[in-house]
Design an enzyme around this catalytic site. Structure first.
Site, mmCIF file in Angstrom:
data_model
loop_
_atom_site.group_PDB
_atom_site.id
_atom_site.type_symbol
_atom_site.label_atom_id
_atom_site.label_comp_id
_atom_site.label_asym_id
_atom_site.label_seq_id
_atom_site.Cartn_x
_atom_site.Cartn_y
_atom_site.Cartn_z
ATOM 1 N N ASP A 166 63.144 -10.345 -2.055
ATOM 2 C CA ASP A 166 62.734 -10.564 -0.667
ATOM 3 C C ASP A 166 63.913 -11.041 0.169
ATOM 4 O O ASP A 166 64.512 -12.078 -0.113
ATOM 5 C CB ASP A 166 61.616 -11.614 -0.623
ATOM 6 C CG ASP A 166 61.153 -11.896 0.795
ATOM 7 O OD1 ASP A 166 60.157 -11.289 1.208
ATOM 8 O OD2 ASP A 166 61.786 -12.733 1.481
ATOM 9 N N TYR A 179 68.508 -13.442 7.564
ATOM 10 C CA TYR A 179 69.190 -14.135 6.466
ATOM 11 C C TYR A 179 70.672 -13.780 6.407
ATOM 12 O O TYR A 179 71.465 -14.511 5.819
ATOM 13 C CB TYR A 179 68.545 -13.805 5.112
ATOM 14 C CG TYR A 179 67.092 -14.178 4.958
ATOM 15 C CD1 TYR A 179 66.432 -14.976 5.896
ATOM 16 C CD2 TYR A 179 66.361 -13.723 3.867
ATOM 17 C CE1 TYR A 179 65.097 -15.294 5.749
ATOM 18 C CE2 TYR A 179 65.022 -14.037 3.712
ATOM 19 C CZ TYR A 179 64.394 -14.821 4.659
ATOM 20 O OH TYR A 179 63.067 -15.132 4.502
ATOM 21 N N LYS A 209 62.700 -7.810 6.743
ATOM 22 C CA LYS A 209 61.878 -8.190 7.895
ATOM 23 C C LYS A 209 62.614 -7.938 9.206
ATOM 24 O O LYS A 209 63.834 -8.060 9.266
ATOM 25 C CB LYS A 209 61.509 -9.675 7.802
ATOM 26 C CG LYS A 209 60.986 -10.106 6.440
ATOM 27 C CD LYS A 209 60.794 -11.607 6.351
ATOM 28 C CE LYS A 209 60.469 -12.020 4.917
ATOM 29 N NZ LYS A 209 61.678 -12.119 4.087
ATOM 30 N N HIS A 220 58.715 -10.858 11.188
ATOM 31 C CA HIS A 220 59.078 -12.184 10.675
ATOM 32 C C HIS A 220 58.213 -13.316 11.254
ATOM 33 O O HIS A 220 57.801 -14.220 10.540
ATOM 34 C CB HIS A 220 60.560 -12.464 10.941
ATOM 35 C CG HIS A 220 61.192 -13.311 9.892
ATOM 36 N ND1 HIS A 220 62.446 -13.075 9.381
ATOM 37 C CD2 HIS A 220 60.741 -14.396 9.226
ATOM 38 C CE1 HIS A 220 62.733 -13.982 8.465
ATOM 39 N NE2 HIS A 220 61.709 -14.787 8.359
#
Length: 274
Positions: free
Chosen positions: A43, A48, A73, A106
């Site tokens: 994931d 990120y 996401k 998200h």
């Protein structure tokens, strides 16, 4: 590993590996280690900043693409129909992939009121084969209901903060009634607070397991997908070693009593950062 089947027939591991806060330069090695340990669900997310590292780990593994279930996401700043389509293309380029297995919104960011058109873009990506399944993160019941009222495809997954101190019981029931799998992030509450809870400690002692393993087992037995995050190889293995024991009904009742609606991360309706 236990597997579940999403509402569109796609099969996925119930327990995976999350890379939140793993720097891009560390992500390749961390994901490589996770895959070698036995994880098959990875994931990540655009925000990120580690999709490139994750993609390199997948490319350099000896596993077939179809044996890995990858989630990413769309971030808040990219919400909107056309911008979401563009964001997906950017993520696929960074990951060096033709498709992802699960693509999620998200946050609902209700202040901007774009999550419905964003989800309609996800539906197009699903129909075009760029995402094998689509869903959302951090959506409360009101957000999910609106998606189901105004869009075609029921989300496959709703990824939310969930742990013994924030059990999301009402949301879990709603998702179950509508065929949406709840997926828990921060499953151990990002710290030692839940792990050090005397009830968890006692159950762990009785089973000869660690407190973290008891909490992850509790998630699995409540039919929740779960994505613990660690960069420590021994912890990766520990988090995966939860399929050789079961919690009793009494254990489950004791953990159920720990719910206190204590949130570590943002409240969905208040999280409007772009």
């Amino acid at each position: 590993m236990d597997y579940i089947t999403l509402n569109n027939g796609i099969r996925t591991p119930q327990l995976g590996y999350g890379v939140w806060k793993v720097p891009n330069e560390e992500a390749e090695n961390a994901v490589r280690q996770a895959l070698e340990t036995g994880y098959r669900l990875i994931d990540t997310a655009k925000i990120y900043g580690n999709e490139v590292g994750v993609g390199k780990a997948l490319a350099n593994s000896n596993l077939a693409r179809e044996d890995i279930f990858l989630t990413t996401k769309v971030w808040n700043a990219d919400q909107g129909y056309e911008t979401t389509l563009k964001a997906m293309d950017e993520s696929l380029e960074k990951l060096a992939l033709d498709y992802v297995d699960l693509y999620l919104i998200h946050w609902p960011t209700p202040k901007y009121d774009t999550y419905v058109e964003t989800y309609k873009a996800l539906e197009k990506l699903y129909k075009d084969g760029k995402a094998k399944a689509i869903g959302v993160c951090n959506f409360d019941i009101e957000h999910l209901q609106r998606i189901m009222d105004e869009c075609e495809i029921v989300p496959a997954v709703n990824q939310v903060e969930c742990h013994p101190y924030l059990q999301q019981k009402e949301l879990k029931q709603f998702c179950k009634e509508h065929g949406i799998f709840l997926e828990a992030y921060s499953p151990l509450m990002n710290g030692t607070k839940v792990i050090e809870d005397p009830v968890i400690q006692e159950i762990a002692k009785q089973h000869g397991k660690t407190p973290a393993q008891v909490i992850l087992r509790w998630h699995l037995q409540t039919d929740v997908m779960v994505i613990p995050k660690t960069v420590t190889p021994s912890r990766m293995q520990e988090n995966l070693d939860v399929f050789d024991f079961s919690l009793t009904d009494e254990d489950m009742e004791k953990i159920a009593s720990l719910d206190r609606n204590e949130r570590h991360n943002s409240v969905p309706n208040e999280m409007n950062k772009r």
